[in-house]
Design an enzyme around this catalytic site. Structure first.
Site, PDB file in Angstrom:
ATOM      1  N   LEU A  39     -18.203  19.489 -23.446  1.00 43.73           N
ATOM      2  CA  LEU A  39     -17.846  19.833 -22.058  1.00 43.73           C
ATOM      3  C   LEU A  39     -16.414  20.359 -21.930  1.00 43.73           C
ATOM      4  CD1 LEU A  39     -18.265  19.489 -18.885  1.00 43.73           C
ATOM      5  CD2 LEU A  39     -17.640  17.092 -19.214  1.00 43.73           C
ATOM      6  N   VAL A  40     -15.462  19.648 -22.497  1.00 44.43           N
ATOM      7  CA  VAL A  40     -14.059  20.052 -22.352  1.00 44.43           C
ATOM      8  C   VAL A  40     -13.713  21.169 -23.331  1.00 44.43           C
ATOM      9  CG1 VAL A  40     -11.659  19.241 -22.328  1.00 44.43           C
ATOM     10  CG2 VAL A  40     -13.490  17.713 -21.573  1.00 44.43           C
ATOM     11  N   GLY A  41     -14.259  21.088 -24.542  1.00 45.90           N
ATOM     12  CA  GLY A  41     -13.997  22.130 -25.542  1.00 45.90           C
ATOM     13  C   GLY A  41     -14.448  23.502 -25.065  1.00 45.90           C
TER      14      GLY A  41
ATOM     15  N   TYR B 209     -15.305   1.576 -26.344  1.00 44.90           N
ATOM     16  CA  TYR B 209     -14.714   2.910 -26.170  1.00 44.90           C
ATOM     17  C   TYR B 209     -13.247   2.788 -25.735  1.00 44.90           C
ATOM     18  CZ  TYR B 209     -14.249   7.639 -24.161  1.00 44.90           C
ATOM     19  OH  TYR B 209     -13.855   8.913 -23.864  1.00 44.90           O
TER      20      TYR B 209
ATOM     21  N   LYS C 128      -9.943   4.132 -27.743  1.00 44.87           N
ATOM     22  CA  LYS C 128      -9.081   5.184 -27.180  1.00 44.87           C
ATOM     23  C   LYS C 128      -7.647   4.690 -27.011  1.00 44.87           C
ATOM     24  CE  LYS C 128     -11.723   8.853 -26.545  1.00 44.87           C
ATOM     25  NZ  LYS C 128     -11.389  10.214 -26.960  1.00 44.87           N
TER      26      LYS C 128
ATOM     27  N   THR D 275      -9.463  11.792 -15.570  1.00 45.46           N
ATOM     28  CA  THR D 275     -10.453  10.997 -14.848  1.00 45.46           C
ATOM     29  C   THR D 275     -11.846  11.537 -15.209  1.00 45.46           C
ATOM     30  OG1 THR D 275      -9.982  12.477 -13.022  1.00 45.46           O
ATOM     31  CG2 THR D 275      -8.988  10.299 -12.922  1.00 45.46           C
ATOM     32  N   ASN D 276     -12.879  11.182 -14.449  1.00 46.22           N
ATOM     33  CA  ASN D 276     -14.252  11.633 -14.779  1.00 46.22           C
ATOM     34  C   ASN D 276     -14.363  13.156 -14.725  1.00 46.22           C
ATOM     35  OD1 ASN D 276     -14.435   8.773 -13.996  1.00 46.22           O
ATOM     36  ND2 ASN D 276     -16.638   9.073 -14.190  1.00 46.22           N
TER      37      ASN D 276
ATOM     38  N   HIS E 199     -23.173  10.988 -18.036  1.00 53.79           N
ATOM     39  CA  HIS E 199     -22.349  10.523 -16.921  1.00 53.79           C
ATOM     40  C   HIS E 199     -23.064  10.726 -15.589  1.00 53.79           C
ATOM     41  CE1 HIS E 199     -19.212  10.875 -20.068  1.00 53.79           C
ATOM     42  NE2 HIS E 199     -18.780   9.777 -19.476  1.00 53.79           N
TER      43      HIS E 199
ATOM     44  N   ARG F  13     -14.769   7.099  -7.720  1.00 49.66           N
ATOM     45  CA  ARG F  13     -14.402   7.890  -8.892  1.00 49.66           C
ATOM     46  C   ARG F  13     -13.584   9.119  -8.466  1.00 49.66           C
ATOM     47  NH1 ARG F  13     -15.929   3.836 -10.783  1.00 49.66           N
ATOM     48  NH2 ARG F  13     -17.564   3.451 -12.329  1.00 49.66           N
TER      49      ARG F  13
END
Ligand code: GFB
Length: 324
Positions: free
Chosen positions: A29-31, A155, A159, A183-184, A198, A227
């Site tokens: 997702l972030v990559g 987790y 982290k 955050t989420n 998620h 959230r």
């Protein structure tokens, strides 16, 4: 010694070469969001090279394969995203796996970075690592102040250890290995697996199915949990800023403001509205709410970037719906 990333960096042999950024977890997702920002928003500056490493190319649970990937790509900078990740319910089922896998991946990546002379690493943490019993809002100084929420302690502790390791690399070797605390996150290329993913991708998938099959939508938990959602492309832009400009070893929270915190019910309403779903919505209170809130303060980020504009939640949500 702190070395600012620039177009060129000093290589291990003393010569000057290009800035070569290796992104672990490059297909997630972030990559994928970073890749898109780098390619479409003139993020890829002249002299910079970007490598997006996926789990297919290297199994980072193996120290040998991790070293081989560093040997092959010879990065000067690393954005470390690779991790075993999942939503609340996967975390609750697999705390041991989350702990062990992430500790191994993180140690392999940070140590390979050190051995191959990487000058800067930016790793990705999460606001779920903060103490469960805490005062609000949460800030960067509070990471180690008490046990995390029991739902995701595996987790969370794994982290947190990245922060410990970053400080130790700085103390012993003076290298600038740092971390961000988003955050989420949500956006295109999320994991839409209902059991493991998620809340937002899970709700999108479930609402899609409920509408198609003419059945009720089952939301897990009471809907009262709070959230802060950050759109993946905003996070990607902030990652680039951290890589290029942020000089601290201490982590930084990357979050929308406290005023933008939503309930899970707000998220459900947005997804239901987006799909035009008219069926019944059932809140299954036999299922966990997880941490009821983890309200994060973005004052440190705002001190550096007072004018950064976050994509409004509903706008990001539209992008997301388009991507499925
Ligand atoms: O995104 P999520 O799974 O993770 O959200 P966390 C969980 C919240 O959404 C809980 C509710 O309050 C759930 O009761 N929820 C409602 C649902 N329906 C659903 C659904 O269909 N799927 C899911 N997954 N939730 C995670 C941590 O916490 O946050 C991870 O466990 C990670 O370690 C991630 O850091 C960012 O925000 O609760």
């Amino acid at each position: 010694m702190i070395i600012r990333p620039s177009l060129s960096v000093f290589q291990m042999d003393g010569s000057v070469g290009p800035m070569r950024v290796l992104v672990t977890g490059g297909s997630g997702l972030v990559g994928r969001a970073i890749e898109r920002v780098v390619k479409t928003e003139s993020g890829e500056r002249e002299g910079e090279e970007w490598v997006f490493l996926s789990s297919k190319e290297a199994n980072l649970l193996s120290a040998e394969e991790t070293r081989a990937a560093f040997e092959k790509h010879r990065p000067t900078h690393v954005i470390h995203l690779a991790a075993m990740v999942g939503g609340l319910f996967r975390n609750m089922r697999q705390n041991l796996d989350f702990w062990r896998n992430n500790v191994h991946i993180n140690d392999n990546v940070l140590q390979a970075a050190h051995e191959f002379g990487v000058v800067k690493v930016v790793s990705c943490l999460s606001t779920c690592i903060f103490p469960d019993k805490t005062t609000y809002p949460i800030d960067e100084t509070m990471i180690h102040n008490g046990p995390p929420h029991e739902s995701n302690f595996g987790y969370a502790y794994a982290k947190r250890m990245i922060d410990v390791q970053n400080r130790a690399y700085f103390q012993q070797y003076g290298v600038q290995y740092t971390a961000v605390i988003p955050t989420n996150v949500f956006g295109p290329h999320d994991n839409f697996n209902i059991e493991d993913g998620h809340v937002l991708p899970g709700l999108i998938h479930k609402t899609y199915l409920a509408k198609k099959e003419g059945k009720p939508l089952h939301v897990w938990g009471s809907g009262r949990a709070l959230r802060q959602f950050i759109y993946s492309l905003d996070l990607a832009r902030l990652f680039l800023w951290v890589l290029r400009e942020y000089d601290e070893v201490e982590p930084i929270i990357l979050s929308v403001g406290e005023e933008d915190e939503l309930t899970v019910k707000d998220a459900v309403d947005a997804v239901v509205e987006g799909f035009g779903f008219k069926g019944e919505v059932i809140y299954d209170t036999s299922k966990s709410d997880g941490q009821i809130k983890k309200t994060a303060n973005n004052a440190k980020l705002r001190k550096y970037l007072p004018d950064f504009k976050f994509t409004p939640f509903k706008q990001g949500d539209q992008h997301k719906r388009c991507s499925i």
